[in-house]
Design an enzyme around this catalytic site. Structure first.
Site, mmCIF file in Angstrom:
data_model
loop_
_atom_site.group_PDB
_atom_site.id
_atom_site.type_symbol
_atom_site.label_atom_id
_atom_site.label_comp_id
_atom_site.label_asym_id
_atom_site.label_seq_id
_atom_site.Cartn_x
_atom_site.Cartn_y
_atom_site.Cartn_z
ATOM 1 N N ASN A 154 0.804 -1.227 0.000
ATOM 2 C CA ASN A 154 0.000 0.000 0.000
ATOM 3 C C ASN A 154 0.839 1.280 0.000
ATOM 4 O O ASN A 154 0.613 2.179 -0.788
ATOM 5 C CB ASN A 154 -0.996 -0.010 1.158
ATOM 6 C CG ASN A 154 -0.340 -0.248 2.504
ATOM 7 O OD1 ASN A 154 0.718 -0.872 2.611
ATOM 8 N ND2 ASN A 154 -0.963 0.242 3.555
ATOM 9 N N GLU A 252 3.999 -4.882 12.535
ATOM 10 C CA GLU A 252 3.089 -3.747 12.366
ATOM 11 C C GLU A 252 1.961 -4.256 11.492
ATOM 12 O O GLU A 252 2.142 -4.507 10.305
ATOM 13 C CB GLU A 252 3.820 -2.561 11.729
ATOM 14 C CG GLU A 252 3.113 -1.240 11.959
ATOM 15 C CD GLU A 252 1.879 -1.069 11.093
ATOM 16 O OE1 GLU A 252 0.752 -1.229 11.618
ATOM 17 O OE2 GLU A 252 2.043 -0.798 9.900
ATOM 18 N N CYS A 286 -3.198 1.040 6.853
ATOM 19 C CA CYS A 286 -3.486 0.378 8.130
ATOM 20 C C CYS A 286 -4.147 1.332 9.120
ATOM 21 O O CYS A 286 -4.925 0.898 9.980
ATOM 22 C CB CYS A 286 -2.204 -0.198 8.727
ATOM 23 S SG CYS A 286 -0.887 1.014 9.000
#
Length: 486
Positions: A154, A252, A286
């Site tokens: 992303n 993460e 995210c």
């Protein structure tokens, strides 16, 4: 010559130079058109094994290299990202489907990550501690050796360089496996930059590849630390494997971040912030605002204005048109987003904007009539979907915000900053923004989440990076050997 001009890297991986991988190659595809932009190497387990051996052999000399030389390499890479921004922007736009301002943000943050990493090379890496014996007692940080980095599609440049740069700065070697959907901007672009900057051979290996390469990297005995950014489902597998092998994994992972809009918020600004938080980069972040929690007294007006924003945002090819949203990364991601929207409608939610797509272009979507069980509210969507749920008071808002396994980012919008602070104290989250939406990242700031969002702030900022990519060693020195009664 521009960094990615020429064909020397096409169809290759970067491992002791540009080499043909055992796993062959794969197309680099533009999601907006389906066109093939180039080809990149596709690594397998054999490629990983060779890369780790090479990295381990090169690392010791690099760790002993003068800190000024290491810093110079990092600064040079940062300058490349700045000076070649016009050229590199096009690659980010076309490969990731992001709009040009998103590409500019990636390049800016990537440069800053390199400059901050350069400063790490001369940072104090230890302290003198007291000892009951007549000796000098030190605690110092030492490089871990070889760091494995696995990054997603992303924000591929940022989410790769934020581990690669500090790990190298602190004297480690790195093996990077970018998502094969963004092989260039998540990996090969970085390899070319470090190549141009004069990084010695063997210290950085870039191996685009799939599950086989990722698993080989996580499980390789020569890799002491894994830095992983990706989905919670994949992160759990990485963490399990790393734990079994007694190696550290910095994870993460996903999020389902809440934006809490209190009754006194400026609605013009609040709606704009909420739209950005949910629709920026098609919601493929995210930290995306996955849940809009709005006080019941202003919720109808908020929803109405959010619908207007969503309907006004142009969607299209970001390389050829001026748009606010580009395409989703691939058909699999589009189908997952639409299935969650469809399931939400079936469970009673109302689509007030969007809910439609053309090829990979998904319209920004607003859902009302949402409950805590609505699929697009309860799960991370990773698409441009804004579910709105009403709350009655601060107790209710705190309960709703806490009603998730994730804990990455939280935004609270209000004129009463102290009220927001008190609310934030009741909601576990790795990141809190008062009077801002949930998406934000700076090279100087620690980044990470709690709960299903990961293992805490393992990225960003000097303290987090030193903790992530070094080991602690106790060292004592004394003039003579201690006499013992044995």
């Amino acid at each position: 010559m521009a960094l990615l001009d020429g064909t020397g890297w096409h169809g290759k991986v970067f491992s002791d130079g540009w080499t043909t991988s055992s796993g062959g190659d794969a197309p680099v595809t533009e999601p907006a058109t389906g066109d093939e932009l180039a080809r990149a190497g596709s690594a397998d387990a054999a490629d990983v094994d060779r890369a780790v051996a090479s990295a381990a052999a090169a690392q010791t000399a690099w760790a002993a290299t003068n800190f000024e030389e290491r810093a110079a390499v990092l600064r040079a890479v940062g300058r490349i990202f700045e000076e070649q921004a016009d050229h590199l922007r096009d690659w980010i736009v076309r490969e990731t489907g992001g709009i040009p301002p998103k590409a500019d943000l990636e390049l800016h943050v990537a440069a800053q990550e390199c400059f901050e990493a350069a400063a790490l090379t001369s940072a104090p890496l230890g302290e003198i501690i007291p000892s009951a014996q007549p000796r000098l007692s030190l605690v110092r940080r030492r490089p871990v050796g070889v760091v494995g980095v696995i990054s997603p599609f992303n924000f591929p440049l940022i989410l790769s360089i934020r581990s690669v740069a500090p790990a190298l700065a602190l004297g480690n070697a790195v093996v990077l496996k970018p998502d094969p959907r963004t092989s260039v901007t998540g990996g090969l672009m970085i390899a070319r930059a470090f190549e141009e900057a004069g990084l010695p051979s063997g210290l950085l290996h870039v191996l685009p590849g799939g599950v086989e390469a990722g698993q080989a990297l996580v499980e390789h005995p020569g890799v002491r630390v894994i830095s992983f950014t990706g989905s919670t489902a994949a992160g759990r597998k990485v963490g399990e494997a790393a734990g079994r092998l007694l190696k550290r994994a910095h994870l993460e992972l996903g999020g389902n971040s809440a934006l809490v809009v209190l009754d006194d918020a400026d609605l013009d600004l609040a709606v704009s912030a909420g739209a950005f938080g949910s629709f920026m980069h098609q919601g493929q972040i995210c930290m995306t605002t996955g849940r809009h929690l709005v006080h019941e007294s202003v919720a109808d007006e908020y929803v109405g204005r959010l619908v207007e924003h969503a309907q006004a945002l142009p969607v299209g090819d970001p390389f050829r048109e001026q748009v606010a949203l580009g395409p989703l990364i691939d058909a699999g991601q589009r189908d997952r987003v639409h299935s969650l929207v469809t399931a939400s409608v079936e469970s009673g939610a109302k689509v007030l904007a969007g809910g439609e797509y053309d090829e990979l272009f998904y319209r920004p979507t607003v859902l009302d009539g949402v409950t805590g069980d609505t699929p697009a509210y309860a799960q991370e969507v990773f698409g441009p979907v804004a579910p709105v749920l009403r709350f009655a008071d601060l107790e209710h808002a705190a309960a709703l915000a806490n009603g998730t396994e994730y804990g990455l980012s939280l935004g609270i919008l209000t004129r009463d900053v102290m009220k927001a602070y008190e609310l934030a104290e009741r909601i576990p989250s790795g990141i809190v923004h008062i009077n801002d939406q949930t998406v934000g990242d700076e090279a100087v700031a620690p980044f990470g989440g709690v709960g299903a969002s990961g293992t805490g702030s393992r990225f960003g900022g000097a303290a987090a990076n030193v903790e992530a990519f070094t080991e602690t060693q106790w060292l004592t020195l004394q003039a003579a050997i201690t006499p013992y009664p044995f």
